[in-house]
Design an enzyme around this catalytic site. Structure first.
Site, short mmCIF file in Angstrom:
data_model
loop_
_atom_site.label_atom_id
_atom_site.label_comp_id
_atom_site.label_asym_id
_atom_site.label_seq_id
_atom_site.Cartn_x
_atom_site.Cartn_y
_atom_site.Cartn_z
N ARG A 130 0.72 -1.23 0.05
CA ARG A 130 -0.12 0.03 -0.07
C ARG A 130 0.84 1.18 -0.16
O ARG A 130 0.96 2.05 1.15
CB ARG A 130 -0.88 -0.12 1.05
N GLN A 135 -0.88 2.36 -6.03
CA GLN A 135 -2.37 2.47 -5.96
C GLN A 135 -3.04 2.29 -6.92
O GLN A 135 -4.38 1.56 -6.93
CB GLN A 135 -2.77 4.02 -5.71
N ASP A 138 -3.92 -1.59 -6.70
CA ASP A 138 -4.51 -2.04 -5.46
C ASP A 138 -5.76 -2.70 -5.52
O ASP A 138 -7.05 -1.88 -5.41
CB ASP A 138 -4.37 -0.86 -4.38
N SER A 141 -8.37 -2.45 -2.43
CA SER A 141 -9.17 -1.39 -2.24
C SER A 141 -10.23 -1.23 -3.16
O SER A 141 -11.39 -0.81 -2.77
CB SER A 141 -8.01 -0.20 -2.31
N TYR A 237 -1.82 1.49 10.65
CA TYR A 237 -2.90 0.56 10.34
C TYR A 237 -3.38 0.00 12.00
O TYR A 237 -2.65 0.19 12.80
CB TYR A 237 -2.62 -0.82 9.69
P1 NAD Z 1 -9.01 -2.77 7.11
O1 NAD Z 1 -9.97 -3.40 5.93
O2 NAD Z 1 -7.79 -3.38 7.64
O3 NAD Z 1 -9.80 -2.35 8.46
C1 NAD Z 1 -10.92 -1.62 8.34
C2 NAD Z 1 -11.14 -0.77 9.50
O4 NAD Z 1 -11.34 -1.41 10.92
C3 NAD Z 1 -9.92 0.16 9.75
O5 NAD Z 1 -10.11 1.60 9.59
C4 NAD Z 1 -9.58 -0.16 11.17
O6 NAD Z 1 -8.90 0.81 11.95
C5 NAD Z 1 -10.73 -0.53 11.75
N1 NAD Z 1 -10.56 -1.35 12.95
C6 NAD Z 1 -10.03 -2.38 13.54
N2 NAD Z 1 -10.19 -2.76 14.50
C7 NAD Z 1 -11.29 -2.20 14.95
C8 NAD Z 1 -12.40 -2.22 16.20
N3 NAD Z 1 -11.85 -2.98 17.29
N4 NAD Z 1 -13.15 -1.19 16.28
C9 NAD Z 1 -13.44 -0.32 15.26
N5 NAD Z 1 -12.87 -0.21 14.10
C10 NAD Z 1 -11.79 -1.00 14.03
O7 NAD Z 1 -8.56 -1.28 6.55
P2 NAD Z 1 -8.31 -0.82 5.20
O8 NAD Z 1 -9.75 -0.41 4.33
O9 NAD Z 1 -7.55 -1.74 4.46
O10 NAD Z 1 -7.64 0.71 5.18
C11 NAD Z 1 -6.80 0.92 6.36
C12 NAD Z 1 -5.94 2.20 5.96
O11 NAD Z 1 -5.08 1.99 5.09
C13 NAD Z 1 -7.06 3.36 5.76
O12 NAD Z 1 -6.71 4.61 6.31
C14 NAD Z 1 -6.85 3.57 4.21
O13 NAD Z 1 -6.78 4.87 3.93
C15 NAD Z 1 -5.27 3.14 4.15
N6 NAD Z 1 -5.14 2.59 2.90
C16 NAD Z 1 -3.88 3.08 2.06
C17 NAD Z 1 -3.88 2.71 0.80
C18 NAD Z 1 -2.53 3.12 0.11
O14 NAD Z 1 -1.90 4.04 0.40
N7 NAD Z 1 -2.35 2.77 -1.27
C19 NAD Z 1 -4.74 1.79 0.24
C20 NAD Z 1 -5.54 1.29 0.83
C21 NAD Z 1 -5.97 1.77 2.13
#
Ligand code: NAD
Length: 386
Positions: A130, A135, A138, A141, A237
């Site tokens: 990530r 991107q 990805d 996502s 994360y």
């Molecule tokens: P994910 O699917 O791993 O998790 C989903 C969400 O669940 C997260 O926001 C996490 O904080 C939340 N979570 C975990 N435990 C929890 C709990 N006990 N109670 C409530 N919420 C809880 O997350 P994701 O969709 O893969 O994204 C994570 C981060 O990565 C985001 O901030 C996203 O913007 C970022 N991201 C970056 C890129 C990139 O740079 N290319 C790509 C995708 C996502």
């Protein structure tokens, strides 16, 4: 170099790894493309559309697998009921494969060992770093975006109420309350979709960044806060919470769970089993007729009562554990996925189409089997081999 695009096997899987638009791009790069007949039927792309884009159509899938140097797929290899062989069996010895392999998942270990034993060079689309350069590749996502959108529509279909506020001759109908727990990529799209449908949207996350993003999309952030070092780990994360913090969280969110008409559950910690945030006791106290859409089910589910792959009714609450939601929006899922795949392939062959650039960090991070060895760290750890 021949790239093969087979038809996906699972009955509800309508996506395909290459669309005519990306086939034309591969041809321009100098690849030959073989597409199994009917591979695009689920997205309304005919064999003719693929032929016009430059592909050769193969009616014999075994021949396609045997001839292709590289196979592109959406789902991990499965048993093909028409040939009686698994897709691992059909891959040619020493060939290559790019797809979602989920190599750490215990159910896939035998398949991963099969790829190793056939000396397949395999890459997993769920292993893409990530970082900003990655991107466009990805796929996780992309598929999360689809899941977030469709999960709210699925919940709306189960809900015995309207979502928006409506003025009628009889009186005003109050809007439904949607609670989104976990506002990563899935949850943020769920927030946006529930807002568009006119719901009152509340959001919960343990990471400050995620809460801010949900807030900026118009959700009211509720629940509770905890020290950043408890909630956030490497790379920003979420971290798996200690049992006492999870208990505090369940207590803090219980009133919001009790007041919701729709709950979308997407709280995940990378590489971990999903935390249980809604217990049976909490479900029993929810509003009758409310709906839980538990999209974290692939990692075990956030609700203790969710059953994988099905919809159940418990304590008067509809709880959905339907999996493969992106497969139910095939046209746009396939458009996103096929383009993610194209950018991955373009990067993989950026030093020439006759060899992989295995020095590239995105490629290295997603390489699963190579030269008769399993090299994907998450899989080795899960298999207890390292
Ligand atoms: P994910 O699917 O791993 O998790 C989903 C969400 O669940 C997260 O926001 C996490 O904080 C939340 N979570 C975990 N435990 C929890 C709990 N006990 N109670 C409530 N919420 C809880 O997350 P994701 O969709 O893969 O994204 C994570 C981060 O990565 C985001 O901030 C996203 O913007 C970022 N991201 C970056 C890129 C990139 O740079 N290319 C790509 C995708 C996502």
């Amino acid at each position: 170099m021949l790239i093969g695009i087979p038809k996906e096997i699972l009955p509800a899987e309508r996506r395909v790894a290459a669309i005519p638009e990306t086939v034309a791009k591969y041809c321009k790069m100098g690849f030959d493309i073989a597409v199994e007949t009917g591979a695009g039927a689920g997205i309304f792309a005919s064999d003719d559309d693929y032929t016009k884009a430059g592909a050769h159509i193969f009616s014999d899938v075994e021949e396609l697998f045997a001839k292709a140097d590289l196979i592109l797929k959406v789902k991990q290899p499965y048993m093909n009921p028409n040939t009686g062989k698994t897709e691992v069996d059909m891959l040619r010895e020493g060939g290559a494969l790019i797809t979602f392999l989920h190599p750490a998942a215990p159910n896939n270990h035998e398949m991963i060992r099969g790829l190793r034993d056939k000396n397949i060079t395999s890459f997993t689309m769920d292993g893409i770093l990530r970082i900003s350069r990655a991107q466009r590749m990805d796929a996780l996502s992309s598929m999360s975006t689809v899941t977030g959108y469709k999960s709210v529509l699925m919940a709306a279909c189960h809900l015995p109420k309207f979502i928006p506020m409506l003025g009628t001759a009889i009186g005003a109908i109050q809007p439904a309350k949607a609670l989104i727990i976990g506002t990563g990529v899935v949850g943020l799209q769920a927030v946006a979709t529930a807002k568009r449908l006119g719901g009152v949207v509340e959001a919960i996350d343990i990471r400050e960044n995620a809460r801010q993003e949900a807030n900026s999309l118009g959700a009211k952030v509720v629940g509770f806060e905890m020290p950043a070092e408890v909630a956030t780990g490497e790379g920003g994360y979420a971290k798996a919470l200690m049992p006492e913090w999870l208990e505090k969280e369940r207590k803090a969110i219980a009133p919001y769970v009790g007041g919701a008409d729709i709950i979308i559950l997407s709280a995940l910690v990378p590489g971990e089993v999903a935390p249980i945030l809604i217990t049976e006791e909490m479900v029993a106290k929810m509003k009758p007729g409310a709906v839980i859409e538990d999209v974290s089910i692939d990692q075990g589910g956030n609700c203790a009562l969710t059953e994988s792959g099905t919809v159940v009714e418990k304590h008067g609450i509809t709880i959905s554990g339907i999996a493969n939601i992106p497969g139910s929006v095939p046209v746009h899922s396939a458009w996103l996925y096929a383009n993610n795949m194209y950018y991955y392939v373009e990067n993989l062959f950026k030093k020439g189409i006759d060899h992989f650039d295995l020095e590239d960090e995105i490629v290295k991070h997603s390489l699963v089997t190579y030269q008769g060895k399993i090299v994907f760290a998450g899989a080795l750890k899960a298999m207890g081999e390292k």
